[in-house]
Write a protein that holds these residues in place. Sequence first.
Motif, mmCIF file in Angstrom:
data_model
loop_
_atom_site.group_PDB
_atom_site.id
_atom_site.type_symbol
_atom_site.label_atom_id
_atom_site.label_comp_id
_atom_site.label_asym_id
_atom_site.label_seq_id
_atom_site.Cartn_x
_atom_site.Cartn_y
_atom_site.Cartn_z
ATOM 1 N N PHE A 299 -72.931 -17.332 12.978
ATOM 2 C CA PHE A 299 -74.126 -17.595 12.186
ATOM 3 C C PHE A 299 -74.880 -16.298 11.908
ATOM 4 N N ALA A 300 -75.131 -16.044 10.642
ATOM 5 C CA ALA A 300 -75.864 -14.850 10.210
ATOM 6 C C ALA A 300 -77.168 -15.296 9.576
ATOM 7 N N ARG A 301 -78.267 -14.974 10.226
ATOM 8 C CA ARG A 301 -79.589 -15.386 9.768
ATOM 9 C C ARG A 301 -80.147 -14.386 8.765
ATOM 10 N N LEU A 302 -80.602 -14.891 7.625
ATOM 11 C CA LEU A 302 -81.325 -14.090 6.633
ATOM 12 C C LEU A 302 -80.524 -12.867 6.184
ATOM 13 N N VAL A 303 -79.362 -13.135 5.651
ATOM 14 C CA VAL A 303 -78.507 -12.065 5.124
ATOM 15 C C VAL A 303 -79.210 -11.401 3.939
ATOM 16 N N ARG A 304 -79.248 -10.086 3.971
ATOM 17 C CA ARG A 304 -79.871 -9.355 2.872
ATOM 18 C C ARG A 304 -78.862 -8.389 2.263
ATOM 19 N N ILE A 305 -78.866 -8.345 0.955
ATOM 20 C CA ILE A 305 -78.085 -7.360 0.201
ATOM 21 C C ILE A 305 -79.104 -6.449 -0.462
ATOM 22 N N GLU A 306 -78.931 -5.162 -0.341
ATOM 23 C CA GLU A 306 -79.897 -4.252 -0.953
ATOM 24 C C GLU A 306 -79.199 -3.043 -1.535
ATOM 25 N N SER A 307 -79.871 -2.466 -2.517
ATOM 26 C CA SER A 307 -79.381 -1.234 -3.127
ATOM 27 C C SER A 307 -80.423 -0.152 -2.906
ATOM 28 N N SER A 308 -79.977 0.999 -2.451
ATOM 29 C CA SER A 308 -80.892 2.119 -2.213
ATOM 30 C C SER A 308 -81.262 2.843 -3.498
ATOM 31 N N LYS A 309 -80.617 2.459 -4.618
ATOM 32 C CA LYS A 309 -80.873 3.171 -5.871
ATOM 33 C C LYS A 309 -81.261 2.265 -7.034
ATOM 34 N N SER A 310 -80.601 1.139 -7.175
ATOM 35 C CA SER A 310 -80.811 0.289 -8.347
ATOM 36 C C SER A 310 -81.930 -0.727 -8.120
ATOM 37 N N VAL A 311 -82.714 -0.996 -9.177
ATOM 38 C CA VAL A 311 -83.743 -2.042 -9.112
ATOM 39 C C VAL A 311 -83.221 -3.357 -9.678
ATOM 40 N N LEU A 312 -82.017 -3.373 -10.205
ATOM 41 C CA LEU A 312 -81.476 -4.609 -10.768
ATOM 42 C C LEU A 312 -81.295 -5.650 -9.668
ATOM 43 N N SER A 350 -78.052 -8.444 8.303
ATOM 44 C CA SER A 350 -78.752 -9.691 8.599
ATOM 45 C C SER A 350 -79.767 -9.435 9.704
ATOM 46 N N LEU A 351 -80.445 -10.477 10.128
ATOM 47 C CA LEU A 351 -81.495 -10.339 11.126
ATOM 48 C C LEU A 351 -80.980 -9.730 12.421
ATOM 49 N N CYS A 352 -79.729 -10.010 12.775
ATOM 50 C CA CYS A 352 -79.201 -9.498 14.041
ATOM 51 C C CYS A 352 -79.033 -7.986 14.029
ATOM 52 N N ASP A 353 -79.140 -7.371 12.853
ATOM 53 C CA ASP A 353 -79.009 -5.919 12.763
ATOM 54 C C ASP A 353 -80.349 -5.199 12.939
ATOM 55 N N VAL A 354 -81.432 -5.952 13.025
ATOM 56 C CA VAL A 354 -82.746 -5.354 13.241
ATOM 57 C C VAL A 354 -82.901 -5.005 14.718
ATOM 58 N N GLU A 355 -83.371 -3.795 14.981
ATOM 59 C CA GLU A 355 -83.640 -3.382 16.356
ATOM 60 C C GLU A 355 -85.097 -3.721 16.679
ATOM 61 N N PHE A 356 -85.286 -4.615 17.640
ATOM 62 C CA PHE A 356 -86.624 -5.111 17.947
ATOM 63 C C PHE A 356 -87.201 -4.473 19.197
ATOM 64 N N ASP A 357 -88.522 -4.306 19.172
ATOM 65 C CA ASP A 357 -89.284 -3.955 20.363
ATOM 66 C C ASP A 357 -89.772 -5.273 20.957
ATOM 67 N N LYS A 358 -89.249 -5.665 22.096
ATOM 68 C CA LYS A 358 -89.540 -6.990 22.640
ATOM 69 C C LYS A 358 -90.731 -7.003 23.589
ATOM 70 N N SER A 359 -91.593 -6.010 23.444
ATOM 71 C CA SER A 359 -92.803 -5.953 24.261
ATOM 72 C C SER A 359 -93.772 -7.059 23.847
ATOM 73 N N LYS A 360 -94.004 -8.006 24.737
ATOM 74 C CA LYS A 360 -94.935 -9.093 24.440
ATOM 75 C C LYS A 360 -96.369 -8.579 24.343
#
Length: 393
Positions: A299-312, A350-360
């Motif tokens: 399961f991949a939560r919130l898959v994002r596709i992005e371009s570092s150059k194009s605005v299309l 996807s969300l699992c690729d985000v590095e989180f700071d889990k400090s409550k």
Amino acid sequence: PYTPGSPIGISHNVGVSCDNVGDTHLWGVWHGLQPMNYYRKRMTRFCSEFGFESLPDMKTIETFAKDKNFSLSGAEFTAHQKCANGNDKMIYYIASRFHLPKNFKDYIYLSWVTQSECISDATEHWRRNKGRCNGSMYWQFNDCWPVCSWASYDYFGNYKALQYNARHFNAPVSVSIEDTENYVKIFALNDLNKEVKAEVEYEIFDFENGAHKSEKKEVSLSELENREIFFIDLNKLRFRYDFKRTGIAARLYLDEKLVMQKVILLKKEKYSLLPKANLDYDIKQKDGGLEINISTDKFARLVRIESSKSVLPFSDDYFDLLGGQTKKVTMKLDETMTVKEQIESISVSSLCDVEFDKSKIKAILSRLKVYFSPVNISNAMYHGKLVKDVEVK
């Protein structure tokens, strides 16, 4: 019919915040610091303004913020924010669902996601209650300068998650989920002036191991009909499944073709045990554009596709994929660069690729900073209150 202003109640400035007359401008979420699903409490006749802020695209940020050590409290972002405590409010709402990210770029991603989820949840609630509520418009579509704002489409034309999601939660024929701590209801919505035959399916799934249970029904929706298709009693599932690793997917099929999938988690993302999904994708030139095929093993939560150059824009973005699913996304060719440059600018995560700071403690302090600001206290008291219906004579 003519409306002399907006919002309008039973007369000038009378009943303008009441749900039973006229139209309303609702800011309980954002200015009122209410929970993101607060609008389910509001049964307005027509919500003509509500919104939620997010950051602009990184390509846009780089046009006004030159310091690579980006900070939402920095001078550039303060200057490009015209809502009091707006940047802190984005952090406030991100922390309500997620751990806070370590990298600045992920604040963009998470601000887009929270914005999209809030507007989607409210719009679908009002659509499910058609007849009582007959319309809604979110604030806002675009920007007049590069800025942090409520827009779904930033100054340079970059689509945010909300812009992609709007075509789904406003689709004339769609599937919608109402979830609470005790139950999940799955609806089919038809806003067309004709009968629609469809199939609606739900699947209870484990993030790593796939389906626990699924059920599909054929439905015939008459013109302008909304209908509850499935009712899932969560109290019966608590001892069968680990809610920290369980989700429910609702799907809509038209002419046997999957046209929509919506996914909810049984716990917020920061409390869920989301797996490390291995996304596999290939990009090729086809039919005068680019075709991107994405698949995942888990399961991949919130898959994002992005371009570092194009605005299309892509044909779709910010979606969920269950293990074994594949999704095709297309994109037009960008004439400002070569095909090779355009392909190399695209990444998928996807969300699992985000590095989180889990400090409550850090998350709690970030929220308290917003909540105890004098301007926010007064705004919360004004915008967050539930108004009684006005008497109509």
